[in-house]
Design a protein around this motif. Structure first.
Motif, PDB file in Angstrom:
ATOM      1  N   LEU A 234       0.823  -1.205   0.000  1.00 54.27           N
ATOM      2  CA  LEU A 234       0.000   0.000   0.000  1.00 54.27           C
ATOM      3  C   LEU A 234       0.861   1.262   0.000  1.00 54.27           C
ATOM      4  O   LEU A 234       0.472   2.285  -0.586  1.00 54.27           O
ATOM      5  N   GLU A 237       1.797   1.778  -3.480  1.00 49.88           N
ATOM      6  CA  GLU A 237       0.612   2.240  -4.207  1.00 49.88           C
ATOM      7  C   GLU A 237       0.376   3.726  -3.966  1.00 49.88           C
ATOM      8  O   GLU A 237       0.095   4.479  -4.919  1.00 49.88           O
ATOM      9  N   GLN A 238       0.470   4.163  -2.728  1.00 47.35           N
ATOM     10  CA  GLN A 238       0.250   5.571  -2.424  1.00 47.35           C
ATOM     11  C   GLN A 238       1.261   6.467  -3.128  1.00 47.35           C
ATOM     12  O   GLN A 238       0.913   7.550  -3.605  1.00 47.35           O
ATOM     13  N   TYR A 239       2.498   6.008  -3.228  1.00 49.74           N
ATOM     14  CA  TYR A 239       3.525   6.802  -3.916  1.00 49.74           C
ATOM     15  C   TYR A 239       3.203   6.913  -5.405  1.00 49.74           C
ATOM     16  O   TYR A 239       3.343   7.986  -6.001  1.00 49.74           O
ATOM     17  N   LYS A 241       0.193   6.699  -6.796  1.00 52.59           N
ATOM     18  CA  LYS A 241      -0.983   7.548  -6.943  1.00 52.59           C
ATOM     19  C   LYS A 241      -0.630   9.020  -6.759  1.00 52.59           C
ATOM     20  O   LYS A 241      -1.151   9.890  -7.462  1.00 52.59           O
ATOM     21  N   ALA A 242       0.276   9.297  -5.804  1.00 59.42           N
ATOM     22  CA  ALA A 242       0.691  10.677  -5.573  1.00 59.42           C
ATOM     23  C   ALA A 242       1.454  11.249  -6.747  1.00 59.42           C
ATOM     24  O   ALA A 242       1.585  12.478  -6.875  1.00 59.42           O
ATOM     25  N   GLU A 247      -5.701   4.954  -9.567  1.00 59.32           N
ATOM     26  CA  GLU A 247      -5.946   3.803  -8.701  1.00 59.32           C
ATOM     27  C   GLU A 247      -6.428   2.593  -9.490  1.00 59.32           C
ATOM     28  O   GLU A 247      -6.091   1.440  -9.168  1.00 59.32           O
TER      29      GLU A 247
END
Length: 306
Positions: A234, A237-239, A241-242, A247
């Motif tokens: 996760l 994933e957040q990196y 998306k940022a 997503e």
């Protein structure tokens, strides 16, 4: 009279096989440069044969290869030389070793080291020369490129290579992101690696699927290890998306201490097993992948846990 007859007969029958030579006339020889941020090419057309070219992909050094319009070259081992020009008396050819010839329009690619020595030779006035035999008849065959007007084209080629991306797709389509500290936070090394991958992805919109597989070592219990592997995936994933990745393009999976890269028998090995594997793939249209999605991992043959 009989001696003269046998002498004439031997002049034809005893002569070596004819050589087939491909080389553009000196006044027509030209070097051409093409490329973009993914690949640069420095080539010379060869009359009646095709071309010879140096190809440098992003993230790699150049290789030398031939493009053949006809299948002139027999399979096997050809000799690659940096040949001295006829107007360079006293200079011998430099044998750069063998290249393995196969079928197809590009019968071989040299090593990066061989290509580097050919480029140096061209700057010194030498010619790339491939010496082999023909597919039909086995006659000796030579393909020669000329150093005429090479310096100007080489400078243009260097300008192209300066704009290449730091990596190419094949180098990063499966990347391992480490978590040496044992937690679920991205360290500077992992962020830098992701930034390089994102640079390629932004330049190539066809790369639009991202599969993340999270793992842990076996230091904790199975439930905590599974949760830790999830939080690592996760975090990646957040990196993504940022940094502009949607997503819907990302698939996240996590396996805890399953599927270790190496047995968890030492601190160094456990560090290797704390990771997220990022798989990139291309999709031309929704639901129609041009490359298979990353499969679920299978245990390495030597893997195990302590």
């Amino acid at each position: 009279m009989r001696q003269r007859y046998f002498a004439l007969l031997c002049a034809f029958a005893c002569a070596p096989a004819a050589a087939v030579s491909f080389q553009t006339r000196l006044e027509k020889a030209e070097w051409q440069v093409q490329g973009d941020q993914f690949e640069c090419r420095l080539s010379q057309p060869v009359t009646d044969f095709g071309s010879g070219e140096f190809v440098r992909k992003a993230g790699e050094q150049a290789v030398f290869r031939l493009n053949a319009r006809e299948h002139w070259l027999d399979r096997g081992s050809a000799t690659l030389l940096a040949a001295a020009a006829p107007w360079q008396p006293g200079r011998g050819d430099i044998n750069l070793g063998a290249v393995t010839v196969g079928n197809g329009d590009v019968p071989f690619s040299s090593t990066q080291q061989q290509a580097g020595r050919l480029l140096t030779g061209l700057l010194e006035g030498r010619s790339p020369l491939v010496r082999h035999r023909t597919l039909q008849g086995g006659d000796s065959l030579e393909v020669r490129l000329l150093p005429t007007n090479f310096s100007k084209a080489y400078n243009d080629y260097l300008g192209c290579t300066a704009k290449l991306l730091p990596v190419n797709y094949d180098q990063v389509k499966q990347a391992t992101l480490g978590f040496p500290g044992g937690g679920a936070e991205l360290d500077d090394t992992t962020r830098a690696k992701l930034d390089i991958i994102l640079q390629l992805v932004k330049a190539d919109p066809s790369i639009n699927r991202f599969s993340l597989d999270g793992y842990s070592d076996n230091s904790g219990n199975r439930l905590s290890n599974r949760d830790l592997s999830r939080r690592r995936a996760l975090a990646v994933e957040q990196y993504l998306k940022a940094n502009g990745i949607g997503e819907e393009q990302i698939t996240v999976r996590f396996y805890g201490e399953q599927y270790p890269l190496v047995p968890n028998t030492s601190a160094a090995n456990r560090e290797k097993n704390r990771r997220v594997t990022l798989h990139l793939s291309r999709e031309t249209a929704p639901g129609k992948p041009t490359e298979p999605a990353a499969p679920a991992p299978t245990p390495p043959a030597t893997a195990g846990t302590s």
